[in-house]
Design a protein around this motif. Structure first.
Motif: not given
Length: 163
Positions: A52-54, A89-92, A98-104, A123-124
């Motif tokens: 998750s990301v908050y 998303g996130l940059k590693m 990592l884009t299109y990672i939202i899972n609700g 996220i996934t």
């Protein structure tokens, strides 16, 4: 039980389950003070877990007028609200995006003050929070690729380093 319109248990008794959940309780927390370009949003706090990301930020509610067409085909001025940048998303640390990672999840103002804005998502795939270099927010809409999907490049994104 849907056909019965009532619930009649097949087996009566007291049940107790011991479930050993495997996973990680690792949560990376950081205080920020980072404006998202000229969007009017400033990120203040982030929590990143493996799934998750908050994010909490300041983004006061802003009204704007845009031209619209009414039911009679006449041009009118319509009052709308400025949209906060979307979490993208996130940059590693290895440089991958990592884009299109939202899972609700949810976005918006958590209270009636309409000053603080919240982005909260599952996220996934799961990530190692310590390997996250930056948060990504949409700055502009990327061009469609030959598969008919959007492919983000860094110039399409606000890149917010996570300390």
């Amino acid at each position: 039980t849907m056909d019965k319109a009532e619930y009649i248990p097949d087996v009566e008794g007291v049940w107790a389950f011991d479930i050993d959940l495997k996973g990680s309780d690792a949560v990376r927390k950081a205080t920020l003070s980072t404006p998202l370009g000229d969007s009017g949003a400033t990120l203040e706090y982030v929590e990143i877990s493996p799934i998750s990301v908050y994010v909490i930020g300041e983004f006061p509610l802003q009204k704007e007028e845009t031209e619209a067409v009414d039911g009679k085909g006449e041009t009118i001025l319509a009052e709308t609200f400025v949209h906060a940048p979307d979490f993208a998303g996130l940059k590693m640390k290895d440089g991958s995006l990592l884009t299109y990672i939202i899972n609700g999840g949810t976005v918006g103002y958590p209270d009636s003050e309409k000053e603080v804005y919240r982005w909260a998502f599952g996220i996934t795939p799961a990530v190692n929070p310590e390997e996250v270099e930056a948060l990504l927010f949409q700055k502009s809409t990327p061009e469609l690729n030959d598969r008919g999907t959007f492919e983000y490049k860094e110039e399409d994104l606000y890149v917010v380093p996570v300390p």
